[in-house]
Design an enzyme around this catalytic site. Structure first.
Site, PDB file in Angstrom:
ATOM      1  N   LEU A 150       0.831  -1.208   0.000  1.00 58.80           N
ATOM      2  CA  LEU A 150       0.000   0.000   0.000  1.00 58.80           C
ATOM      3  C   LEU A 150       0.858   1.247   0.000  1.00 58.80           C
ATOM      4  CD1 LEU A 150      -2.648  -1.111   2.649  1.00 58.80           C
ATOM      5  CD2 LEU A 150      -2.999  -0.872   0.185  1.00 58.80           C
ATOM      6  N   GLY A 153       6.751   3.888   4.165  1.00 55.67           N
ATOM      7  CA  GLY A 153       6.914   5.010   5.083  1.00 55.67           C
ATOM      8  C   GLY A 153       8.354   5.118   5.537  1.00 55.67           C
ATOM      9  N   LYS A 154       8.555   5.935   6.553  1.00 57.68           N
ATOM     10  CA  LYS A 154       9.905   6.232   7.023  1.00 57.68           C
ATOM     11  C   LYS A 154      10.622   4.972   7.532  1.00 57.68           C
ATOM     12  CE  LYS A 154      12.124   9.500  10.131  1.00 57.68           C
ATOM     13  NZ  LYS A 154      11.901  10.036  11.459  1.00 57.68           N
ATOM     14  N   GLY A 156       9.463   1.609   7.171  1.00 56.00           N
ATOM     15  CA  GLY A 156       9.134   0.316   6.574  1.00 56.00           C
ATOM     16  C   GLY A 156       7.968   0.394   5.615  1.00 56.00           C
ATOM     17  N   ARG A 157       7.362  -0.760   5.386  1.00 51.60           N
ATOM     18  CA  ARG A 157       6.325  -0.854   4.356  1.00 51.60           C
ATOM     19  C   ARG A 157       4.958  -1.138   4.947  1.00 51.60           C
ATOM     20  NH1 ARG A 157       8.905  -2.808  -0.716  1.00 51.60           N
ATOM     21  NH2 ARG A 157      11.129  -2.794  -0.333  1.00 51.60           N
ATOM     22  N   VAL A 158       3.927  -0.837   4.134  1.00 50.27           N
ATOM     23  CA  VAL A 158       2.553  -1.122   4.550  1.00 50.27           C
ATOM     24  C   VAL A 158       1.923  -2.053   3.511  1.00 50.27           C
ATOM     25  CG1 VAL A 158       0.339  -0.112   5.233  1.00 50.27           C
ATOM     26  CG2 VAL A 158       2.433   1.237   5.484  1.00 50.27           C
ATOM     27  N   ALA A 225      -7.485   1.787   4.861  1.00 47.14           N
ATOM     28  CA  ALA A 225      -8.055   3.005   4.270  1.00 47.14           C
ATOM     29  C   ALA A 225      -8.073   2.820   2.756  1.00 47.14           C
ATOM     30  CB  ALA A 225      -7.231   4.220   4.679  1.00 47.14           C
ATOM     31  N   ASP A 268       0.515  17.490  14.004  1.00 46.35           N
ATOM     32  CA  ASP A 268       1.105  17.354  12.659  1.00 46.35           C
ATOM     33  C   ASP A 268       0.013  17.126  11.613  1.00 46.35           C
ATOM     34  OD1 ASP A 268       3.069  17.365  10.765  1.00 46.35           O
ATOM     35  OD2 ASP A 268       3.729  15.306  11.124  1.00 46.35           O
TER      36      ASP A 268
HETATM   37  P1  AMP Z   1       3.228   5.576   6.490  1.00 45.27           P
HETATM   38  O1  AMP Z   1       4.386   4.729   6.865  1.00 45.27           O
HETATM   39  O2  AMP Z   1       2.175   5.623   7.542  1.00 45.27           O
HETATM   40  O3  AMP Z   1       3.640   6.938   6.013  1.00 45.27           O
HETATM   41  O4  AMP Z   1       2.529   4.855   5.251  1.00 45.27           O
HETATM   42  C1  AMP Z   1       3.116   4.829   3.975  1.00 45.27           C
HETATM   43  C2  AMP Z   1       2.016   4.794   2.951  1.00 45.27           C
HETATM   44  O5  AMP Z   1       1.275   3.582   3.054  1.00 45.27           O
HETATM   45  C3  AMP Z   1       0.976   5.904   3.096  1.00 45.27           C
HETATM   46  O6  AMP Z   1       1.377   7.055   2.470  1.00 45.27           O
HETATM   47  C4  AMP Z   1      -0.256   5.263   2.457  1.00 45.27           C
HETATM   48  O7  AMP Z   1      -0.212   5.406   1.064  1.00 45.27           O
HETATM   49  C5  AMP Z   1      -0.100   3.796   2.786  1.00 45.27           C
HETATM   50  N1  AMP Z   1      -0.870   3.458   3.994  1.00 45.27           N
HETATM   51  C6  AMP Z   1      -0.457   3.588   5.269  1.00 45.27           C
HETATM   52  N2  AMP Z   1      -1.407   3.175   6.116  1.00 45.27           N
HETATM   53  C7  AMP Z   1      -2.454   2.770   5.376  1.00 45.27           C
HETATM   54  C8  AMP Z   1      -3.751   2.245   5.677  1.00 45.27           C
HETATM   55  N3  AMP Z   1      -4.143   2.061   6.943  1.00 45.27           N
HETATM   56  N4  AMP Z   1      -4.568   1.939   4.660  1.00 45.27           N
HETATM   57  C9  AMP Z   1      -4.169   2.143   3.378  1.00 45.27           C
HETATM   58  N5  AMP Z   1      -2.962   2.633   3.024  1.00 45.27           N
HETATM   59  C10 AMP Z   1      -2.102   2.946   4.000  1.00 45.27           C
END
Ligand code: AMP
Length: 412
Positions: A150, A153-154, A156-158, A225, A268
């Site tokens: 998905l 992020g800073k 790791g991955r989602v 989301a 933030d």
């Molecule tokens: P983050 O590490 O929270 O910045 O997440 C990196 C990216 O993963 C975000 O910019 C979203 O595109 C995706 N993402 C993070 N959390 C979710 C979630 N709960 N549902 C869908 N996409 C997500």
């Protein structure tokens, strides 16, 4: 296999039990008119993508003695279930949801792995099944089918994931590498983010259902989301209409009212930290800078330059009204496409503008929207429009009523 969009349509078509939703998340925000079909859809999405599958061990009957492992799994389907399942048997099962193809990211991230110091290991031994106040069942990576990435992020991955056991809940699983956290000395920030987010329950705040860890990673089980990032939408459209902006600001102000009532300051707020649920509803997603602030005023400078209030730029103490300032910036950015104090000459120029309160409106911004932004972007934190007044502001009320009148719901 069905796509997410088609599943959303399928879900909309499903009939489900009218049992009251124990999570209470069918509460509506101003602009969304809920048809009965929509309410059904939301109930099922709450069941699929949210609910309370993660029963704390202590809520089980004291008469049945269980091992830890038994406690950590849902009861076998052959055993009597304490509560009837709300979905009727003829419904398509959640297995029809295509979670996409796993790209092997966890395995490819080998280079981000590494051993952390024993102190960092202690700080990051995060597990919701042993969390004091509200423990969940025990989780591990093998409890999930892993689907498409998905985002990154800073730390790791989602991934989009589905629980292997029935009823196959859909979640976003966020992986944080302990080494990366520890190298950035963010152990405390991550712990705080988790501690705050796990206790929040609001339709416009991304739920965290649980978390667990292995030697090198921490995993966060998050509400999925389905419509992704607001920021991407803003980039795609340039700016949002009054209808769409006001709907998001309405949802945002409701979520902030809730957070502040729990003494949580977000600190933030910006489009990058906001996601969209499957029905297009706003979800505050990132609590990396949030704090529990019972009463004291704080000094830490945090957040993103364009959204910093003057008291933070001046490194003076701040309180929950920093979120009101950020709400004003967000309203402006939604309507205009960029934040009001942005200055491409650099940090100092932006800071000067913030301290001087110097900004202007393009002609398309309506007088009512300008009025709300002006009342939020007050230099004196005490003069910023309080959230209950924000929710009654004529700009929000007008668009809320129009949306209700047209039944437009989440349409842009
Ligand atoms: P983050 O590490 O929270 O910045 O997440 C990196 C990216 O993963 C975000 O910019 C979203 O595109 C995706 N993402 C993070 N959390 C979710 C979630 N709960 N549902 C869908 N996409 C997500």
């Amino acid at each position: 296999m069905a796509s997410i969009n088609s599943v959303t349509r399928q879900i909309a078509a499903l009939e489900i039990s009218s049992k009251p939703n124990t999570t209470g998340t069918t509460r509506t925000n101003g602009h969304q008119k809920k048809s009965s079909q929509e309410v059904n859809k939301i109930k099922l999405l709450n069941k699929l993508a949210a609910p309370n599958p993660f029963i704390p061990a202590h809520s089980k009957s004291s008469s049945s003695v269980m091992t830890t492992k038994q406690q950590s799994r849902p009861p076998s389907p052959t055993k009597p279930q304490p509560k009837a399942k709300p979905v009727q048997p003829a419904q398509p099962t959640e297995r029809t949801i295509d979670i996409g193809k796993y790209d092997g990211g966890f395995e490819n991230d080998e280079r981000m792995r590494g051993v952390v110091s024993s102190e960092a290991a202690r700080e990051l031994a995060l597990d919701s099944s042993t969390s004091g106040s509200n423990p969940t069942r025990e989780w591990s990576l093998c409890d999930f089918d892993i689907g498409r990435p998905l985002g990154k992020g800073k730390f790791g991955r989602v991934y989009m994931v589905r629980t292997k056991e029935e009823p196959h809940f859909i979640l976003a699983l966020k992986c944080l590498y302990k080494k990366e956290i520890s190298d950035s000395r963010c152990e405390k920030q991550v712990r705080r983010e988790i501690e705050i987010q796990k206790n929040l329950r609001h339709p416009n705040v991304l739920r965290m259902y649980g978390y667990f860890h292995d030697e090198q990673r921490v995993f966060l089980m998050l509400e999925f989301a389905g419509m992704g990032e607001i920021y991407k939408q803003l980039c795609k459209h340039g700016r949002f209409s009054d209808r769409r902006s006001s709907r998001y600001i309405d949802q945002m102000s409701d979520a902030l009212l809730y957070l502040h009532s729990k003494h949580v300051i977000h600190r933030d707020i910006k489009p990058e930290n906001l996601l969209l649920g499957l029905n297009g509803e706003l979800k505050i997603a990132d609590f990396g800078w949030s704090v529990h602030a019972p009463s004291n005023r704080r000094r830490t400078v945090c957040g993103t330059l364009d959204y910093l209030p003057p008291e933070m730029v001046r490194e003076r103490p701040h309180d929950a009204s920093v979120d009101l300032w950020a709400l004003g910036i967000l309203t402006y950015e939604f309507l205009v496409g960029n934040p009001p104090f942005e200055d491409l000459r650099g940090v100092a120029a932006t800071q000067d503008k913030i301290k001087a309160g110097r900004y202007s409106f393009p002609s398309h911004v309506s007088a009512e929207a300008r009025d709300l932004i002006f009342k939020l972007l007050q230099q004196d934190p005490e003069k910023r429009l309080p959230l209950p007044e924000v929710r009654k502001h004529p700009w929000l009320v007008k668009w809320r009523q129009r949306s209700e009148g047209s039944g437009a719901g989440n349409a842009s």
